[in-house]
Structure formats: structure tokens, C-alpha cells
Design an enzyme around this catalytic site. Structure first.
Site, PDB file in Angstrom:
ATOM      1  N   GLY A  20      70.884  -3.844  69.854  1.00  6.96           N
ATOM      2  CA  GLY A  20      69.917  -2.797  70.170  1.00  6.96           C
ATOM      3  C   GLY A  20      69.744  -2.651  71.668  1.00  6.96           C
ATOM      4  N   GLU A 177      56.197  12.429  65.323  1.00  5.72           N
ATOM      5  CA  GLU A 177      57.389  13.223  65.608  1.00  5.72           C
ATOM      6  C   GLU A 177      58.043  13.723  64.318  1.00  5.72           C
ATOM      7  OE1 GLU A 177      58.484  11.248  69.931  1.00  5.72           O
ATOM      8  OE2 GLU A 177      59.589  10.570  68.152  1.00  5.72           O
ATOM      9  N   ASP A 306      61.383  -6.371  70.461  1.00  5.06           N
ATOM     10  CA  ASP A 306      60.386  -6.289  69.399  1.00  5.06           C
ATOM     11  C   ASP A 306      60.097  -7.624  68.729  1.00  5.06           C
ATOM     12  OD1 ASP A 306      60.271  -3.622  69.887  1.00  5.06           O
ATOM     13  OD2 ASP A 306      61.256  -2.972  68.053  1.00  5.06           O
TER      14      ASP A 306
END
Length: 424
Positions: A20, A177, A306
Site C-alpha cells: 500500500g 464520497e 493504518d
């Protein structure tokens, strides 16, 4: 069995789990003179998570927000890519065990990101739709489009209502969104594709358990996003928690909603990794790390992004689980690992807040920058530019830019394909 074809080298070996934002930044930055890097991911591509919602709403192709890892590192011979899944860490032997073999490490960096958190509700976990990967976004696109195909054949009003309603749980940036994109589809696209259906009967709900949307952003951004969505026809319900879901009916704290599409964006958690001591874990499966990103109890195991819980005076509950902290931590860790090998003092990480943004729809976005907040058209243009420049690969940027331009002119894309795996 040893992981094959990883050459022995006098260099220190850095094993990175996860391709990521954090893993990619670290692998691209770390010194090729001093380290051999092995990057392990279950996919052979990097995914640009902020645009998953555009794949889910048929605004972009999955390939536009994904980039092959081997293409990224073609010219970096010290980086070795392996497609595998981490199963266990043997900290005493300094090895990792994957589904394709074992590998020795000198430094282990865990950057596996976060997965969907259903807060222990097994019914929601089995029936709701997550959106934490490109494949899940594509699956969501399939479900939404297939529901409207099925609605054409629906006989009973309850069945029609269930197929046409879409409910999103989670009022963070993803929920906001996606709700905005669905509202634009309802207004400009779906009536042309399905003229036999009455889209006045379609309802889009955005549910948030706290009193306001976009909790990571300012009150102004939250209020403006809420107002934009309601003007677009989204039914926003704050201080509302989903208690249960059977695939057709959503049970809330204050009533029920009939829908066969519950999109779950209400929370994240890390994936548990066997072999790391229990004391190193925090709630929601995040690693407790110090200011050098070292996992509690270890000097040569690090966590980034994260899955890392690092506290500062300004962030007593940890940094926001967004791309910027992950990228910043990775950039500093590349330097700190080199300092460690040279016996030099490492530098502490401190989060530099570059701001946060969320887009709601055409010409509508909210932006909180350091010392400056703005909303509307200019925030939307700024959001477009930042996300476009953050995409990996020039080709991807060009394709996305052309897609966005075409969509802006025509209000339409030709990407509404229901693509399902062939079942033998």
C-alpha cells in the site's frame, strides 16, 4: 520450505509486508546500497484506495487505480516482489512464514493496512458489502447494476423497494464520497439506462453513528458536506447505528429500512498476525508503536500506516488512518533503518498535517488545509489535482484525467459492465 529464488546477499534484508502507500514508499526510498528489500503482498499491484468509490460507481475502470508492483520496481534490482500471504512471524528465529514458504529477515516492516470492522455483528459481516479493495469495489459495482436489472422483473412493491434503495453505513470520507457519486448516478445516468423504472422511488441513505459527518474534518466541512448531500437528494441520518441486517431489511436504532444493498464503511481494524506478543496489540488490532515505528517489545519489527498506533500530544488516540501518515512514516523509517545499521541515533516521527479533503459531487468538495478551510468549486478542483498527481503511473493519470473530462462534459461513462467470475 524457504521462499525460493531470493538471493543471499551481504546486505541487510528488509522484508516489507504490504504494497500500500506505506510499503510502496518505503521500498522505493530505502537505500539500494545498504539493503535488500523483499516486498510481499497478496496482490501483484498497488491500489489507490481513495478512488475505490469511483470504480464502484462505474466512473473508472479498476485498472486505472491499480498499478503492477513489478512495473514500479523494474529498475530497482535490490527489490524483490513476492505474491504471498503472511501467516506467522517467528520472532526468535527472525523468520516469516507465508503460504509459499519461509524467509529470514533482518528488519521486518508490517504495512498491511486495515480491513473492514463489523464490530462483531456476524449478520452484517455476511450480508453487507465492504469496499476495502479493488475487487470489492468491482463487486459492489456488479451488485448495484444487477439490482436494477432485477428491478425490471420485480413484481411486488416490497421487492422493488429493496432492490432500488441503497444504504451506506459510515459517514467518513468514503461514505460521503460514495453517497454523492450514487446521487449523481441517480440523477443523470440511471434514468437513461433504465427508462422503465421510476427513480423517484429510489432512496439513498447515509447513516452515521456519531452526531455529524466527516469526524476527522472541521465543523465547517462537516456541515457543508451534510448540506450538499441533502440538496442532492441523499437522506442523511446521524446518531444512527445499524443493529442488524438480514440481506433485505436493515434494523436501526430508530427504525428499519428495506434494502438489498448495505454498503459498510463504518469502521476499520487491522488483521491479526500470529507470532507477535499480545502486549503489542491495541484495540481494533493495531500495533502499539513508539515514535520510531518500532512495535512494542521489538527493536527490529516495525509497523506503518493504518495498522500502527502511535500517540503524540496532539494525537493521543493515534494518527488519522489516512495515506499521509503512512507515507510520512515510511519516508522517515527508510532513513532510520540506515541510522540503526550505522549505530546512529534515530529521529522521532511527528505527524505533519497537510490537510484533508472530501468530494461530494460535481463542483462540490470540502477541504481543510493548515490555516485555511474552503468548500465548493475550488475545493473540488483542488481535490481533483491532488488525487490525480498522487496516482502511480503517467498512463494511469492520463486515462483518469480523460475519463474525468469526458464525464464532466457528458455526465456519462460507458463503464457500467456487470463482470462476474466464471464458475465451473
Amino acid at each position: 520450505m524457504q521462499l525460493p529464488n531470493i538471493p543471499d546477499t551481504p546486505q541487510k534484508r528488509v522484508v516489507i509486508i504490504g504494497g500500500g502507500f506505506a510499503g510502496l514508499k518505503l521500498a522505493r526510498t530505502i537505500s539500494k546500497k545498504d539493503f535488500q528489500v523483499v516486498l510481499i503482498d497478496k496482490n501483484n499491484y498497488h491500489q489507490f484506495q481513495p478512488l475505490f468509490y469511483q470504480v464502484a460507481t462505474a466512473g473508472l475502470e479498476p485498472s486505472s487505480i491499480s498499478f503492477p508492483l513489478r512495473k514500479i520496481f523494474q529498475k530497482q534490482a535490490h527489490v524483490h516482489i513476492r505474491i504471498a500471504e503472511l501467516q506467522k512471524v517467528n520472532t526468535s528465529a527472525r523468520t516469516i512464514i507465508t503460504n509459499t514458504g519461509e524467509l529470514q529477515y533482518d528488519f521486518l516492516v508490517i504495512a498491511t493496512g486495515a480491513d473492514t470492522n463489523y464490530f462483531g455483528n456476524t449478520n452484517i459481516a455476511s450480508k453487507a458489502l465492504p469496499m476495502k479493495s479493488t475487487s470489492e469495489a468491482l463487486g459492489l459495482r456488479n451488485r448495484i447494476l444487477q439490482n436494477f436489472e432485477d428491478a425490471l422483473s420485480a413484481v411486488f412493491p416490497d421487492e422493488m423497494e429493496s432492490l432500488m434503495n441503497i444504504v451506506l453505513a459510515g459517514g467518513g470520507a468514503t461514505g460521503v464520497e460514495l453517497a454523492g457519486a450514487l446521487a449523481e448516478m441517480k440523477r443523470h445516468v440511471l434514468p437513461k439506462d433504465y427508462p422503465e423504472l421510476d427513480f423517484d422511488r429510489m432512496k439513498i441513505y447515509l447513516l452515521e453513528g456519531s452526531p455529524r459527518l466527516l469526524n476527522a474534518m472541521s465543523d465547517e466541512a462537516s456541515a457543508k458536506a451534510h448540506s450538499y448531500l441533502e440538496k442532492m437528494g441523499v437522506i442523511v441520518k446521524t446518531s444512527t447505528i445499524v443493529k442488524d441486517y438480514d440481506g433485505k431489511r436493515i434494523v436501526l436504532t430508530d427504525g428499519t429500512i428495506r434494502s438489498s444493498t448495505l454498503i459498510w464503511a463504518a469502521g476499520v481494524k487491522g488483521n491479526f498476525i500470529e507470532g507477535i506478543q499480545a502486549e503489542a496489540w491495541s484495540p481494533a488490532n493495531r500495533f502499539k508503536v513508539n515514535r520510531f515505528n518500532q512495535v512494542e517489545g521489538y527493536t527490529n519489527i516495525f509497523a506503518l500506516g493504518d495498522i500502527a498506533l502511535m500517540t503524540e500530544d496532539r494525537y493521543p488516540k493515534g494518527h488519522p488512518q489516512m495515506a499521509q501518515p503512512a507515507i510520512q512514516q515510511a519516508g522517515l523509517l527508510a532513513k532510520n533503518i540506515l541510522r540503526m545499521t550505522k549505530g546512529e541515533k534515530m529521529q522521532e516521527y511527528s505527524y505533519r498535517n497537510l490537510g484533508s479533503m472530501a468530494t461530494v459531487g460535481r463542483n462540490l468538495a470540502v477541504a481543510d488545509l493548515p490555516g485555511f478551510k474552503f468548500q465548493g468549486f475550488f475545493a473540488w478542483v483542488f481535490w481533483l489535482l491532488v488525487h490525480l498527481m498522487s496516482i502511480v503511473g503517467v498512463k494511469n493519470r492520463i486515462f483518469i484525467f480523460l475519463n474525468w473530462c469526458w464525464n464532466y462534459i457528458t455526465y456519462d461513462q460507458s463503464l457500467r459492465l456487470i463482470i462476474k467470475p466464471k464458475i465451473k
